[in-house]
Design an enzyme around this catalytic site. Structure first.
Site, PDB file in Angstrom:
ATOM      1  N   TYR A  58       0.823  -1.220   0.000  1.00  0.00           N
ATOM      2  CA  TYR A  58       0.000   0.000   0.000  1.00  0.00           C
ATOM      3  C   TYR A  58       0.855   1.267   0.000  1.00  0.00           C
ATOM      4  O   TYR A  58       0.447   2.287  -0.561  1.00  0.00           O
ATOM      5  CB  TYR A  58      -1.025  -0.030   1.138  1.00  0.00           C
ATOM      6  CG  TYR A  58      -2.106  -1.049   0.834  1.00  0.00           C
ATOM      7  CD1 TYR A  58      -3.075  -0.774  -0.126  1.00  0.00           C
ATOM      8  CD2 TYR A  58      -2.106  -2.303   1.425  1.00  0.00           C
ATOM      9  CE1 TYR A  58      -4.034  -1.718  -0.463  1.00  0.00           C
ATOM     10  CE2 TYR A  58      -3.057  -3.259   1.094  1.00  0.00           C
ATOM     11  CZ  TYR A  58      -4.021  -2.947   0.146  1.00  0.00           C
ATOM     12  OH  TYR A  58      -4.962  -3.892  -0.201  1.00  0.00           O
ATOM     13  N   ARG A  71       1.531   1.875  -3.589  1.00  0.00           N
ATOM     14  CA  ARG A  71       0.328   2.401  -4.261  1.00  0.00           C
ATOM     15  C   ARG A  71       0.156   3.892  -3.923  1.00  0.00           C
ATOM     16  O   ARG A  71      -0.152   4.705  -4.760  1.00  0.00           O
ATOM     17  CB  ARG A  71      -0.950   1.671  -3.802  1.00  0.00           C
ATOM     18  CG  ARG A  71      -0.929   0.160  -3.858  1.00  0.00           C
ATOM     19  CD  ARG A  71      -1.304  -0.344  -5.225  1.00  0.00           C
ATOM     20  NE  ARG A  71      -0.255  -0.205  -6.189  1.00  0.00           N
ATOM     21  CZ  ARG A  71       0.858  -0.965  -6.235  1.00  0.00           C
ATOM     22  NH1 ARG A  71       1.064  -1.907  -5.372  1.00  0.00           N
ATOM     23  NH2 ARG A  71       1.765  -0.756  -7.162  1.00  0.00           N
ATOM     24  N   ASN A 121     -12.737   2.669  -5.884  1.00  0.00           N
ATOM     25  CA  ASN A 121     -11.327   3.052  -5.908  1.00  0.00           C
ATOM     26  C   ASN A 121     -10.892   3.616  -4.570  1.00  0.00           C
ATOM     27  O   ASN A 121     -11.641   4.327  -3.898  1.00  0.00           O
ATOM     28  CB  ASN A 121     -11.077   4.089  -7.005  1.00  0.00           C
ATOM     29  CG  ASN A 121     -11.392   3.529  -8.376  1.00  0.00           C
ATOM     30  OD1 ASN A 121     -11.504   2.302  -8.524  1.00  0.00           O
ATOM     31  ND2 ASN A 121     -11.541   4.390  -9.358  1.00  0.00           N
ATOM     32  N   ASP A 168      -8.209   5.544  -4.511  1.00  0.00           N
ATOM     33  CA  ASP A 168      -7.492   6.792  -4.810  1.00  0.00           C
ATOM     34  C   ASP A 168      -8.394   7.988  -4.474  1.00  0.00           C
ATOM     35  O   ASP A 168      -9.560   7.824  -4.107  1.00  0.00           O
ATOM     36  CB  ASP A 168      -7.017   6.814  -6.281  1.00  0.00           C
ATOM     37  CG  ASP A 168      -8.168   6.859  -7.290  1.00  0.00           C
ATOM     38  OD1 ASP A 168      -9.097   7.680  -7.130  1.00  0.00           O
ATOM     39  OD2 ASP A 168      -8.147   6.070  -8.262  1.00  0.00           O
ATOM     40  N   HIS A 189     -14.443   0.778  -0.754  1.00  0.00           N
ATOM     41  CA  HIS A 189     -13.323  -0.100  -0.391  1.00  0.00           C
ATOM     42  C   HIS A 189     -12.218   0.621   0.373  1.00  0.00           C
ATOM     43  O   HIS A 189     -11.098   0.133   0.442  1.00  0.00           O
ATOM     44  CB  HIS A 189     -12.737  -0.752  -1.657  1.00  0.00           C
ATOM     45  CG  HIS A 189     -13.681  -1.711  -2.314  1.00  0.00           C
ATOM     46  ND1 HIS A 189     -13.528  -2.165  -3.607  1.00  0.00           N
ATOM     47  CD2 HIS A 189     -14.807  -2.309  -1.839  1.00  0.00           C
ATOM     48  CE1 HIS A 189     -14.527  -2.999  -3.905  1.00  0.00           C
ATOM     49  NE2 HIS A 189     -15.316  -3.090  -2.862  1.00  0.00           N
ATOM     50  N   GLY A 231     -15.808   1.744 -15.772  1.00  0.00           N
ATOM     51  CA  GLY A 231     -14.469   1.194 -15.539  1.00  0.00           C
ATOM     52  C   GLY A 231     -14.372   0.170 -14.435  1.00  0.00           C
ATOM     53  O   GLY A 231     -13.423   0.185 -13.665  1.00  0.00           O
ATOM     54  N   THR A 232     -15.341  -0.726 -14.389  1.00  0.00           N
ATOM     55  CA  THR A 232     -15.228  -1.815 -13.412  1.00  0.00           C
ATOM     56  C   THR A 232     -15.566  -3.140 -14.087  1.00  0.00           C
ATOM     57  O   THR A 232     -16.491  -3.209 -14.902  1.00  0.00           O
ATOM     58  CB  THR A 232     -16.126  -1.596 -12.169  1.00  0.00           C
ATOM     59  OG1 THR A 232     -16.148  -2.799 -11.392  1.00  0.00           O
ATOM     60  CG2 THR A 232     -17.544  -1.196 -12.518  1.00  0.00           C
TER      61      THR A 232
HETATM   62  P1  OAD Z   1     -10.740  -4.347 -12.419  1.00  0.00           P
HETATM   63  O1  OAD Z   1      -9.263  -4.279 -12.656  1.00  0.00           O
HETATM   64  O2  OAD Z   1     -11.330  -5.644 -12.039  1.00  0.00           O
HETATM   65  O3  OAD Z   1     -11.500  -3.836 -13.713  1.00  0.00           O
HETATM   66  C1  OAD Z   1     -11.111  -2.671 -14.373  1.00  0.00           C
HETATM   67  C2  OAD Z   1     -12.057  -2.410 -15.520  1.00  0.00           C
HETATM   68  O4  OAD Z   1     -11.679  -1.175 -16.111  1.00  0.00           O
HETATM   69  C3  OAD Z   1     -12.013  -3.470 -16.631  1.00  0.00           C
HETATM   70  O5  OAD Z   1     -13.344  -3.898 -16.931  1.00  0.00           O
HETATM   71  C4  OAD Z   1     -11.396  -2.726 -17.810  1.00  0.00           C
HETATM   72  O6  OAD Z   1     -11.922  -3.128 -19.060  1.00  0.00           O
HETATM   73  C5  OAD Z   1     -11.791  -1.295 -17.512  1.00  0.00           C
HETATM   74  N1  OAD Z   1     -10.931  -0.246 -18.103  1.00  0.00           N
HETATM   75  C6  OAD Z   1      -9.613  -0.284 -18.392  1.00  0.00           C
HETATM   76  N2  OAD Z   1      -9.211   0.894 -18.905  1.00  0.00           N
HETATM   77  C7  OAD Z   1     -10.308   1.698 -18.948  1.00  0.00           C
HETATM   78  C8  OAD Z   1     -10.547   3.031 -19.372  1.00  0.00           C
HETATM   79  N3  OAD Z   1      -9.579   3.809 -19.867  1.00  0.00           N
HETATM   80  N4  OAD Z   1     -11.814   3.533 -19.262  1.00  0.00           N
HETATM   81  C9  OAD Z   1     -12.803   2.771 -18.748  1.00  0.00           C
HETATM   82  N5  OAD Z   1     -12.646   1.505 -18.341  1.00  0.00           N
HETATM   83  C10 OAD Z   1     -11.404   0.973 -18.431  1.00  0.00           C
HETATM   84  O7  OAD Z   1     -11.057  -3.201 -11.335  1.00  0.00           O
HETATM   85  P2  OAD Z   1     -12.374  -3.022 -10.427  1.00  0.00           P
HETATM   86  O8  OAD Z   1     -13.582  -3.537 -11.112  1.00  0.00           O
HETATM   87  O9  OAD Z   1     -12.361  -1.625  -9.944  1.00  0.00           O
HETATM   88  O10 OAD Z   1     -10.700  -4.087  -4.370  1.00  0.00           O
HETATM   89  O11 OAD Z   1     -12.019  -3.981  -9.219  1.00  0.00           O
HETATM   90  C11 OAD Z   1     -12.889  -4.048  -8.125  1.00  0.00           C
HETATM   91  C12 OAD Z   1     -12.113  -4.271  -6.844  1.00  0.00           C
HETATM   92  O12 OAD Z   1     -11.252  -5.392  -6.981  1.00  0.00           O
HETATM   93  C13 OAD Z   1     -11.174  -3.132  -6.487  1.00  0.00           C
HETATM   94  O13 OAD Z   1     -11.818  -2.111  -5.783  1.00  0.00           O
HETATM   95  C14 OAD Z   1     -10.131  -3.799  -5.655  1.00  0.00           C
HETATM   96  C15 OAD Z   1      -9.936  -5.026  -6.512  1.00  0.00           C
HETATM   97  O14 OAD Z   1      -9.396  -6.132  -5.917  1.00  0.00           O
HETATM   98  C16 OAD Z   1      -9.915  -4.205  -3.298  1.00  0.00           C
HETATM   99  O15 OAD Z   1      -8.692  -4.132  -3.342  1.00  0.00           O
HETATM  100  C17 OAD Z   1     -10.661  -4.455  -2.032  1.00  0.00           C
END
Ligand code: OAD
Length: 228
Positions: A53, A56, A87, A89, A104, A170-171
């Site tokens: 962390y 990060r 996020n 951040d 989170h 973006g998730t």
């Molecule tokens: P992920 O890394 O699982 O997913 C990121 C998403 O962002 C993917 O679907 C990509 O296609 C998309 N992406 C990439 N570049 C992009 C862009 N320029 N514009 C829009 N989308 C884009 O991340 P999260 O879904 O946020 O939790 O992950 C959820 C949680 O899992 C996080 O909060 C974290 C992680 O483990 C903890 O650490 C507790």
């Protein structure tokens, strides 16, 4: 004033230079969740978890919000915008958004290991073993680790249920309970899904899928919504 509720994930910060978790080159390719993002990992090897962390946080101090974060802030000119972010951040804050619920946790904060209500800002990037809360207990990163409760999920579901417009940006929708929030949104209200790898979600009505980067799609969508 119409309410826009937004669920954001790592993808909205990708264009600022923060790595996502599950894309190719993502953080979970290099680090195992079980080693750095669980309470068990913290018990076994707190120094490794701290270091993960700290790195990060160090990187976060070097990046800036991108056009997607600013577009959400601009929508406040005409809408009641409520952001639910996975996020850790602070790029939504730095872009000027007013209402941000962190599901989170927050990278730039620490929390007491003996009293969850004691949360502190971290000055700079480094949190150390030996840094203590006012009661003398070790401080830990203010992060919701895998397997831990998500205390903000209840207010988040209430926000989702109150959305006139809902955006998912973006998730990968891999992590629950965040991934289930869209099911609280009233069926007839409009939903947008913005992600270059977005896929249609089954059983969700009135969903517009935009397979584009957030920094491109969101400023366009915001202009449309502001001139509507
Ligand atoms: P992920 O890394 O699982 O997913 C990121 C998403 O962002 C993917 O679907 C990509 O296609 C998309 N992406 C990439 N570049 C992009 C862009 N320029 N514009 C829009 N989308 C884009 O991340 P999260 O879904 O946020 O939790 O992950 C959820 C949680 O899992 C996080 O909060 C974290 C992680 O483990 C903890 O650490 C507790």
């Amino acid at each position: 004033m119409k309410r826009i509720v937004v669920l954001t994930g790592a993808g909205i910060s990708a264009e600022s230079g923060i790595r996502t978790f599950r894309d190719s080159g993502g953080l979970w390719e290099e680090h195992r969740i079980e080693d750095v993002a669980t309470f068990d990992a913290w018990r076994r090897n707190p120094a490794l978890v701290m270091e993960f962390y700290n790195q990060r946080r160090k990187q976060l101090l070097e990046v800036k919000p991108n056009p997607a974060h600013y577009a959400l802030a601009k929508l406040e000119q005409k809408y009641d915008v409520q952001i639910i972010t996975q996020n850790v951040d602070d790029l939504h804050e730095r872009a000027g958004s007013s209402n941000i619920l962190h599901l989170h946790g927050e990278l730039r904060k620490s929390r007491s290991t003996s009293d969850d209500s004691l949360v502190y800002d971290i000055n700079g990037w480094e949190l150390k073993l030996g840094d203590r809360c006012e009661k003398g207990s070790q401080l830990r990163p203010h992060i919701v680790w895998f397997g831990e409760a998500v205390p903000m999920i209840e207010p988040a579901s209430e926000l989702a249920a109150s959305a006139d417009i809902f955006m998912v940006i973006g998730t990968s929708l891999n992590v629950y309970p965040a991934a289930g929030l869209i099911h609280y949104v009233p069926a007839n209200n409009v939903k947008y899904l913005i992600d270059p790898n977005a896929f249609p979600l089954s059983g969700i009505k009135n969903l517009f899928v935009m397979q584009e980067k957030a920094g491109i799609a969101l400023p366009k969508l915001a202009e449309e919504l502001l001139s509507a």
